[in-house]
Design an enzyme around this catalytic site. Structure first.
Site, mmCIF file in Angstrom:
data_model
loop_
_atom_site.group_PDB
_atom_site.id
_atom_site.type_symbol
_atom_site.label_atom_id
_atom_site.label_comp_id
_atom_site.label_asym_id
_atom_site.label_seq_id
_atom_site.Cartn_x
_atom_site.Cartn_y
_atom_site.Cartn_z
ATOM 1 N N HIS A 72 0.202 -37.092 -24.192
ATOM 2 C CA HIS A 72 0.807 -35.873 -24.746
ATOM 3 C C HIS A 72 -0.255 -34.793 -24.936
ATOM 4 O O HIS A 72 -1.327 -35.060 -25.466
ATOM 5 C CB HIS A 72 1.484 -36.166 -26.078
ATOM 6 C CG HIS A 72 2.862 -36.735 -25.922
ATOM 7 N ND1 HIS A 72 3.789 -36.760 -26.935
ATOM 8 C CD2 HIS A 72 3.476 -37.284 -24.839
ATOM 9 C CE1 HIS A 72 4.914 -37.299 -26.491
ATOM 10 N NE2 HIS A 72 4.739 -37.643 -25.225
ATOM 11 N N TYR A 200 7.269 -32.174 -35.550
ATOM 12 C CA TYR A 200 7.048 -32.240 -36.997
ATOM 13 C C TYR A 200 7.829 -31.088 -37.613
ATOM 14 O O TYR A 200 7.530 -29.922 -37.334
ATOM 15 C CB TYR A 200 5.552 -32.089 -37.329
ATOM 16 C CG TYR A 200 4.722 -33.288 -36.947
ATOM 17 C CD1 TYR A 200 4.305 -33.492 -35.629
ATOM 18 C CD2 TYR A 200 4.336 -34.223 -37.904
ATOM 19 C CE1 TYR A 200 3.533 -34.602 -35.287
ATOM 20 C CE2 TYR A 200 3.559 -35.326 -37.571
ATOM 21 C CZ TYR A 200 3.170 -35.517 -36.264
ATOM 22 O OH TYR A 200 2.412 -36.617 -35.927
ATOM 23 N N PRO A 292 1.163 -41.306 -43.469
ATOM 24 C CA PRO A 292 1.231 -41.336 -42.002
ATOM 25 C C PRO A 292 1.368 -39.978 -41.302
ATOM 26 O O PRO A 292 1.260 -39.915 -40.080
ATOM 27 C CB PRO A 292 2.478 -42.193 -41.743
ATOM 28 C CG PRO A 292 3.286 -42.118 -42.984
ATOM 29 C CD PRO A 292 2.326 -41.930 -44.101
ATOM 30 N N LYS A 296 -3.093 -40.919 -38.537
ATOM 31 C CA LYS A 296 -4.519 -41.292 -38.578
ATOM 32 C C LYS A 296 -4.795 -42.761 -38.902
ATOM 33 O O LYS A 296 -5.887 -43.255 -38.638
ATOM 34 C CB LYS A 296 -5.250 -40.438 -39.628
ATOM 35 C CG LYS A 296 -5.427 -38.993 -39.236
ATOM 36 C CD LYS A 296 -6.462 -38.824 -38.144
ATOM 37 C CE LYS A 296 -6.114 -37.688 -37.240
ATOM 38 N NZ LYS A 296 -5.993 -37.970 -35.844
ATOM 39 N N TYR A 384 -6.140 -33.612 -35.193
ATOM 40 C CA TYR A 384 -5.055 -34.477 -34.695
ATOM 41 C C TYR A 384 -5.529 -35.308 -33.505
ATOM 42 O O TYR A 384 -5.240 -36.502 -33.417
ATOM 43 C CB TYR A 384 -3.846 -33.616 -34.309
ATOM 44 C CG TYR A 384 -2.573 -34.417 -34.126
ATOM 45 C CD1 TYR A 384 -1.662 -34.549 -35.175
ATOM 46 C CD2 TYR A 384 -2.274 -35.053 -32.915
ATOM 47 C CE1 TYR A 384 -0.499 -35.292 -35.034
ATOM 48 C CE2 TYR A 384 -1.115 -35.793 -32.757
ATOM 49 C CZ TYR A 384 -0.235 -35.916 -33.812
ATOM 50 O OH TYR A 384 0.918 -36.650 -33.662
HETATM 51 P P1 FAD Z 1 -3.093 -54.274 -40.689
HETATM 52 O O1 FAD Z 1 -2.381 -53.790 -39.490
HETATM 53 O O2 FAD Z 1 -2.395 -54.218 -42.004
HETATM 54 O O3 FAD Z 1 -3.557 -55.742 -40.393
HETATM 55 C C1 FAD Z 1 -4.029 -56.590 -41.411
HETATM 56 C C2 FAD Z 1 -3.773 -58.009 -40.992
HETATM 57 O O4 FAD Z 1 -4.341 -58.878 -41.941
HETATM 58 C C3 FAD Z 1 -2.290 -58.325 -40.932
HETATM 59 O O5 FAD Z 1 -1.963 -58.881 -39.682
HETATM 60 C C4 FAD Z 1 -2.067 -59.298 -42.076
HETATM 61 O O6 FAD Z 1 -1.034 -60.221 -41.787
HETATM 62 C C5 FAD Z 1 -3.444 -59.942 -42.175
HETATM 63 N N1 FAD Z 1 -3.758 -60.497 -43.503
HETATM 64 C C6 FAD Z 1 -3.521 -59.957 -44.711
HETATM 65 N N2 FAD Z 1 -3.960 -60.758 -45.677
HETATM 66 C C7 FAD Z 1 -4.496 -61.842 -45.077
HETATM 67 C C8 FAD Z 1 -5.111 -63.017 -45.547
HETATM 68 N N3 FAD Z 1 -5.257 -63.265 -46.859
HETATM 69 N N4 FAD Z 1 -5.552 -63.926 -44.643
HETATM 70 C C9 FAD Z 1 -5.433 -63.696 -43.311
HETATM 71 N N5 FAD Z 1 -4.838 -62.584 -42.811
HETATM 72 C C10 FAD Z 1 -4.387 -61.673 -43.679
HETATM 73 N N6 FAD Z 1 -0.028 -45.287 -39.269
HETATM 74 C C11 FAD Z 1 0.261 -44.264 -38.509
HETATM 75 O O7 FAD Z 1 -0.662 -43.606 -38.043
HETATM 76 N N7 FAD Z 1 1.572 -43.960 -38.213
HETATM 77 C C12 FAD Z 1 2.604 -44.700 -38.708
HETATM 78 O O8 FAD Z 1 3.759 -44.425 -38.437
HETATM 79 C C13 FAD Z 1 2.349 -45.754 -39.527
HETATM 80 N N8 FAD Z 1 3.333 -46.501 -40.059
HETATM 81 C C14 FAD Z 1 3.016 -47.519 -40.909
HETATM 82 C C15 FAD Z 1 4.007 -48.305 -41.491
HETATM 83 C C16 FAD Z 1 3.684 -49.329 -42.389
HETATM 84 C C17 FAD Z 1 4.784 -50.156 -43.038
HETATM 85 C C18 FAD Z 1 2.327 -49.593 -42.682
HETATM 86 C C19 FAD Z 1 1.941 -50.695 -43.651
HETATM 87 C C20 FAD Z 1 1.344 -48.829 -42.072
HETATM 88 C C21 FAD Z 1 1.675 -47.800 -41.190
HETATM 89 N N9 FAD Z 1 0.689 -47.034 -40.569
HETATM 90 C C22 FAD Z 1 0.983 -46.016 -39.779
HETATM 91 C C23 FAD Z 1 -0.703 -47.328 -40.736
HETATM 92 C C24 FAD Z 1 -1.243 -48.201 -39.597
HETATM 93 O O9 FAD Z 1 -0.241 -49.014 -39.076
HETATM 94 C C25 FAD Z 1 -2.378 -48.974 -40.206
HETATM 95 O O10 FAD Z 1 -3.367 -48.039 -40.560
HETATM 96 C C26 FAD Z 1 -2.948 -50.067 -39.282
HETATM 97 O O11 FAD Z 1 -2.037 -51.121 -39.175
HETATM 98 C C27 FAD Z 1 -4.267 -50.576 -39.838
HETATM 99 O O12 FAD Z 1 -4.668 -51.701 -39.119
HETATM 100 P P2 FAD Z 1 -5.473 -52.873 -39.831
HETATM 101 O O13 FAD Z 1 -5.786 -53.841 -38.761
HETATM 102 O O14 FAD Z 1 -6.558 -52.303 -40.653
HETATM 103 O O15 FAD Z 1 -4.455 -53.474 -40.902
HETATM 104 C C1 DHB Z 2 4.297 -41.808 -35.381
HETATM 105 C C2 DHB Z 2 3.986 -41.957 -36.697
HETATM 106 C C3 DHB Z 2 3.320 -40.938 -37.334
HETATM 107 O O1 DHB Z 2 2.993 -41.061 -38.615
HETATM 108 C C4 DHB Z 2 2.974 -39.776 -36.689
HETATM 109 O O2 DHB Z 2 2.358 -38.788 -37.366
HETATM 110 C C5 DHB Z 2 3.283 -39.645 -35.372
HETATM 111 C C6 DHB Z 2 3.950 -40.681 -34.712
HETATM 112 C C7 DHB Z 2 5.027 -42.910 -34.686
HETATM 113 O O3 DHB Z 2 5.288 -43.929 -35.331
HETATM 114 O O4 DHB Z 2 5.334 -42.753 -33.511
#
Ligand code: FAD
Ligand code: DHB
Length: 390
Positions: A72, A200, A292, A296, A384
């Site tokens: 995009h 947005y 979100p 980021k 962004y």
């Molecule tokens: P996570 O993806 O949370 O991974 C952590 C992992 O650790 C998980 O698999 C979990 O099962 C595991 N874990 C936890 N505790 C333990 C333990 N004690 N022992 C072993 N394993 C464990 N960001 C955006 O930019 N846009 C979005 O739309 C967006 N939507 C989101 C929706 C939700 C519900 C959430 C929670 C986050 C969202 N985010 C979004 C943020 C983005 O998804 C996260 O920043 C990203 O997942 C971070 O990755 P991570 O690997 O740090 O953490």
């Molecule tokens: C999506 C989520 C976001 O928070 C965003 O700013 C843009 C896209 C998505 O889930 O596609």
């Protein structure tokens, strides 16, 4: 069990870190509490910054992304019933973003790890970390119904916001937090996106975002009050509300389709300082959370582990801990920039429950500035599409 780097959490941060370390011959083990299907299907982010997409390519995990992801060149901002485009390449010297879901990044990395024989244990829940003040921290975990230990040279907590690693170093860190007075209702719908680029939308009824998961699936979000439940949002109400919030003067229609998933997501900003205590490091959501709106969260998580992997590789090849020692400061500079951008996007586009007409006018003045000033648009576009890692 013993390893060099024990990684708690097999989300995008833990999986990418393991990939980068293994490719440089550094031994590691990943402990993931959930099963593979759960981790691969957990709906979350959808946008990769150009730098994040480059990191995946460089470690051999970009092939399907380049085939199936959508590049995009901009986003659409809607407010006061008008639509405006922010063009990224012309404002940033050629930078773009990739629409490729977090679920797909995770599937690609897991597949590569299983092919390579990485010790990646599913349904392995870390319960405690001991020996943090000694030279060999130990992760205690439960796997296949048995209590086990993993003795490490270093531990990296990639275990998300609710993980145990940050708790294990609680006495050595400071946290900063802001909770927003609204949440998002996120849906997936089996209908081709009604737009070519993400929308947005600021509206008198609150914020809405139109995103996508490829060419046949739409991902949409609505601002909803905190405490809302999905039961309050039958499908027709969701589509009617989206229609009202995206409405512009002119020709545009939101296509409707079957909704396949609905969830309410709270919004929070959170930072841990420092992101390290002795031999225990934090990366991704374990260390910081952004709301979100700026897309980021996933990108910060991937950026953390790219910098951390480079520091481990430097230690492995030169014996110097210089980069490891700089990890927390290096990342916190980027983390706070992303925190500010995410806060700015969120508070500029959402309506607070107590919002006054004066505050709404200020938001509209800010949005008007972004779409009429090259400098203001470039500031948004640079943040962004992502700032350099260093
Ligand atoms: P996570 O993806 O949370 O991974 C952590 C992992 O650790 C998980 O698999 C979990 O099962 C595991 N874990 C936890 N505790 C333990 C333990 N004690 N022992 C072993 N394993 C464990 N960001 C955006 O930019 N846009 C979005 O739309 C967006 N939507 C989101 C929706 C939700 C519900 C959430 C929670 C986050 C969202 N985010 C979004 C943020 C983005 O998804 C996260 O920043 C990203 O997942 C971070 O990755 P991570 O690997 O740090 O953490
Ligand atoms: C999506 C989520 C976001 O928070 C965003 O700013 C843009 C896209 C998505 O889930 O596609």
């Amino acid at each position: 069990m013993r390893t060099t780097v024990g990684i708690v959490g097999g989300g995008p941060a833990g999986l990418l870190l393991a990939r980068l370390l293994r490719r440089s011959g550094i031994d590691c083990v990943v402990l993931e509490s959930r099963d593979r299907a759960y981790v691969e299907q957990r709906q979350r982010a959808g946008i990769l910054e150009q730098g994040a997409a480059d990191i995946l390519r460089e470690c051999g995990a970009g092939e399907r992304m380049d085939r199936e992801g959508l590049v995009h060149d901009g986003i659409e901002l809607r407010f006061a019933r008008r639509s405006h485009r922010i063009d990224f390449p012309s404002l940033t010297g050629g930078r773009r973003v990739m629409v490729y879901a977090q679920t797909e990044v995770v599937k690609d990395l897991i597949r590569l790890h299983l092919e390579d024989g990485t010790p990646l244990l599913f349904e392995a829940t870390a319960t405690a970390i001991t020996g943090i003040d000694a030279d060999r921290p130990v992760i205690h975990f439960v796997h296949e119904g048995r209590e086990k230990t993993l003795t490490c040279e270093y531990v990296v907590g990639c275990d998300g916001f609710h993980g145990i690693t940050r708790e294990a170093i609680r006495g050595a860190i400071t946290t900063y937090e802001h909770v927003y007075p609204y949440s998002w209702l996120g849906i997936l719908a089996d209908v081709p996106p009604s737009c070519d680029e993400l929308i947005y939308a600021h509206s008198e009824r609150g914020f809405a975002l139109h995103s996508m998961r490829g060419r046949t699936v739409s991902r949409l979000y609505l601002q909803v009050p905190n405490g809302s439940g999905v039961d309050e949002w039958p499908d027709d109400r969701i589509w009617d509300e989206l229609d009202a919030r995206f409405a512009i003067d002119g020709d545009w229609k939101l296509e409707r389709g079957p909704i396949t998933s609905k969830a309410v997501l709270p919004m929070r900003s959170f930072v841990t300082e420092p992101m390290r205590h002795r031999r225990v490091f934090l990366a991704g959501d374990a260390a910081h959370i952004v709301p979100p709106t700026g897309a980021k969260g996933l990108n910060l998580a991937l950026g953390d582990v790219a910098v951390l992997a480079r520091a481990f590789i430097y230690l492995h090849t030169t014996g110097s801990s210089e980069l490891l020692d700089a990890y927390s400061d290096t990342r916190l500079r980027r983390v706070w920039r992303a925190e500010h951008f995410s806060y700015f996007m969120t508070t500029t586009l959402h309506l607070g429950p107590e919002q006054t007409p004066f505050q709404t006018r200020l938001q509209l003045a800010q949005l008007e500035r972004i779409v009429t000033s090259r400098a203001a648009a470039a500031e948004l576009a640079e943040n962004y599409t992502g700032l350099p890692l260093y």
